[in-house]
Design an enzyme around this catalytic site. Structure first.
Site, PDB file in Angstrom:
ATOM      1  N   GLY A 247      -8.564  -0.294  -4.902  1.00  0.00           N
ATOM      2  CA  GLY A 247      -9.257  -1.170  -3.851  1.00  0.00           C
ATOM      3  C   GLY A 247      -7.960  -1.835  -2.348  1.00  0.00           C
ATOM      4  N   HIS A 364       3.933 -16.744  22.537  1.00  0.00           N
ATOM      5  CA  HIS A 364       4.078 -18.021  23.333  1.00  0.00           C
ATOM      6  C   HIS A 364       3.538 -18.614  22.126  1.00  0.00           C
ATOM      7  CE1 HIS A 364       4.114 -16.395  27.414  1.00  0.00           C
ATOM      8  NE2 HIS A 364       3.767 -15.220  26.317  1.00  0.00           N
TER       9      HIS A 364
HETATM   10  O1  F6P Z   1      -9.400  -9.907  -6.588  1.00  0.00           O
HETATM   11  C1  F6P Z   1      -8.057  -8.921  -5.909  1.00  0.00           C
HETATM   12  C2  F6P Z   1      -9.546  -7.295  -6.298  1.00  0.00           C
HETATM   13  O2  F6P Z   1      -9.379  -7.093  -6.917  1.00  0.00           O
HETATM   14  C3  F6P Z   1      -8.734  -6.427  -5.163  1.00  0.00           C
HETATM   15  O3  F6P Z   1      -8.239  -5.460  -5.199  1.00  0.00           O
HETATM   16  C4  F6P Z   1      -9.890  -5.403  -4.160  1.00  0.00           C
HETATM   17  O4  F6P Z   1      -9.313  -4.574  -3.228  1.00  0.00           O
HETATM   18  C5  F6P Z   1     -10.609  -6.952  -4.169  1.00  0.00           C
HETATM   19  O5  F6P Z   1     -10.484  -7.618  -5.686  1.00  0.00           O
HETATM   20  C6  F6P Z   1     -12.175  -6.149  -4.332  1.00  0.00           C
HETATM   21  O6  F6P Z   1     -12.566  -5.470  -5.013  1.00  0.00           O
HETATM   22  P1  F6P Z   1     -14.288  -4.787  -5.952  1.00  0.00           P
HETATM   23  O7  F6P Z   1     -13.602  -3.816  -4.293  1.00  0.00           O
HETATM   24  O8  F6P Z   1     -14.112  -4.512  -7.480  1.00  0.00           O
HETATM   25  O9  F6P Z   1     -14.962  -6.077  -5.085  1.00  0.00           O
END
Ligand code: F6P
Length: 527
Positions: A247, A364
């Protein structure tokens, strides 16, 4: 190996970075690296030749080169999930074969890229004014970060990114949008993520309430084509990718569609080719000349060896405002693990806490602590040699000057003697001494700087790929699996069991006192 480094750390404890420059007039050049048109300067750290050699030995001994080959050739290096790790295939524009389980994945990758390009062109040419990407984590942060970073190249429809399950996110986004001219992209590798599916259902209801057929206004980006089909999204608007794309490594493929629609297929290809150039450098350069390797080793030196728990990423590039958040997921979801690949406890710290904000704003706000706090926070500065606003060149000069001033100030600090001079004439005696002490900067605080020509699509591709490979190298050295994320599961499970408790459908009696009390308080405000 780590013991050798720890011994070196003890030996060099009192050393001043400035002294290293005095000892070696060529230090800046010798402790810097040029690759892919960028310069990475790590000379403002305590590293000397011996430390660097020990770090490079560590990288070799931990098998960085073997593991690198294993990654690029599609071996299942994500061992807990039995998957290859091939986000690099998504930017392999040459199309040279990449095999997973004996099958070349490149024809499919390139065909998907072409389908994305056709849709992007179609939407850019149509009456679409707004694109809403609904996704979270890796299905949001990458395209959202890159959309901001590449705004000078965005001449397509406006893009919006909805990620949070907090209804405020989608409500604020939809306000003012026209259902007739808005497209929704549901970006989810699994197509089951509760936040994304909840937001997607809300978007669908929003369209239906306004008499617009949802099927015509949805695109799906997912590995789970079956679920996407269940949603009634026409196959032509479903873009899949293999389970060998994690992901947080996925914006190079379909997950990057919103970015492609915004900047156009040509600029998107430039973004890919920048990353591809960094891939080639990472694959072919010797370890001591390898930018991702050196970036990783400096990170290991600061975190695992010297024990500096956090790392600040400070882009002096306002359009990289979302880069720290993007890198938080990339680094912390990848290397925030307590067990080694074989399940044994890690004998050292896992990856660092990564945080940051663009300069000069941070100056800042929190730089006070970086300069004078009791903890050492290694800083990673990044800055473009030139901006996109030639008519505002004086702004860029100031930006660059500030970036350089910070790394110099961190290194040099200000002694008590110098501090006394700054207040001499204003105070006397004990008051002068007291005032001076507040103006002392310990200095000797390490930083690195990455400088690049201009933040173009190509440059952004290089920077992100540089960090991806850095995370990979750190993971290999720590002996962990950088490509799973079991640490997010428990919270997800408990959230789904707490859902009915929050709504009152199920009793809270099996919950702890704190959770029960919080639910009770919330229930006072439920309609
Ligand atoms: O919960 C973590 C996760 O699995 C991430 O690794 C991933 O990028 C995100 O959730 C979204 O997952 P998906 O693309 O399956 O909705």
């Amino acid at each position: 190996m780590f013991e050798d480094l720890q011994a070196l750390a003890r030996k060099t404890e009192d050393r001043r970075i400035e002294g290293l420059f005095a000892e070696n007039p060529n230090r800046a050049e010798e402790f810097s690296l040029k690759a892919a048109g960028m310069l990475f300067d790590y000379s403002k750290t305590q590293a000397d030749e011996q430390i660097r050699a020990a770090l490079l030995n560590l990288a070799s001994a931990r098998g960085v080169e073997t593991r690198r080959t294993a990654m690029f050739t599609g071996e299942p290096i994500n061992e807990t999930e039995g998957r290859a790790v091939l986000h690099t295939a998504l930017r392999n524009l040459s199309g040279s074969p990449v095999h997973v389980d004996g099958e070349d994945v490149m024809p499919e990758v390139l065909a998907t890229l072409e389908r994305m390009e056709a849709l992007a062109e179609e939407l850019r040419g149509a009456s679409v004014t707004d694109v809403v990407n609904i996704g979270i984590g890796g299905s949001d942060l990458g395209p959202a970060m890159a959309y901001t970073a590449l705004s000078p190249y965005a001449e397509g429809p406006r893009c919006h990114f909805v990620s949070n399950v907090d209804g405020a996110d989608i409500a604020d986004t939809l306000r003012g949008l026209d259902p007739e001219t808005t497209m929704f992209i549901v970006a989810s590798k699994t197509f089951t993520t509760i936040e994304t599916m909840t937001n997607a259902r809300t978007a669908r209801a929003w369209l239906m309430d306004r008499g617009v057929e949802p099927e015509t206004r949805f695109v799906a980006l997912s590995s789970n084509k079956e679920e996407a089909a269940e949603w009634g999204i026409p196959e032509a608007r479903v873009f899949g990718f293999g389970d060998w794309v994690g992901g947080r490594y996925s914006m190079w493929g379909p997950i990057g569609l919103s970015l492609m629609i915004a900047i156009g297929p040509k600029a998107f290809r430039a973004f890919l080719s920048g990353a591809e150039e960094m891939d080639r450098h990472f694959q072919s350069a010797q370890l001591h000349e390898n930018m991702p390797v050196l970036l990783a080793l400096i990170g290991i030196w600061h975190n695992q060896v010297l024990g500096h728990a956090t790392r600040a990423v400070l882009p002096y590039d306002d359009r990289l405002a979302r880069l720290p958040a993007y890198l938080q997921q990339l680094e912390m979801e990848s290397n925030g693990k307590s067990v080694a690949m074989d399940g044994t406890p890690l004998p050292y710290n896992s990856g660092p806490v990564v945080w940051g904000e663009p300069g000069t704003n941070g100056q800042h706000a929190f730089y006070q602590l970086i300069h004078q706090g009791t903890r050492v926070i290694p800083c990673e500065f990044m800055v473009a040699a030139k901006g996109h606003e030639p008519e505002l060149g004086h702004h860029h000069d100031l930006l660059l000057a500030n970036c350089l001033a910070q790394s110099e100030a961190l290194m040099r600090g200000r002694s008590l003697e110098d501090a006394r001079e700054t207040v001499a004439g204003k105070f006397e005696g004990a008051e002068l001494e007291r005032q001076a002490r507040h103006r002392v900067f310990p200095g000797n605080r390490p930083s690195t700087t990455l400088i690049y020509g201009q933040l173009t699509p190509e440059t952004l591709g290089k920077i992100v790929a540089l960090y991806e490979h850095r995370v990979f190298v750190e993971g290999v050295i720590l002996g962990i699996n950088s490509f799973d994320q079991w640490g997010v599961e428990l919270g997800k499970e408990l959230a789904s069991s707490l859902g009915p408790v929050v709504t009152g459908e199920r009793s809270a009696e099996d919950k702890d006192g704190s959770t029960r009390q919080l639910i009770e308080f919330a229930s006072l405000y439920r309609d």
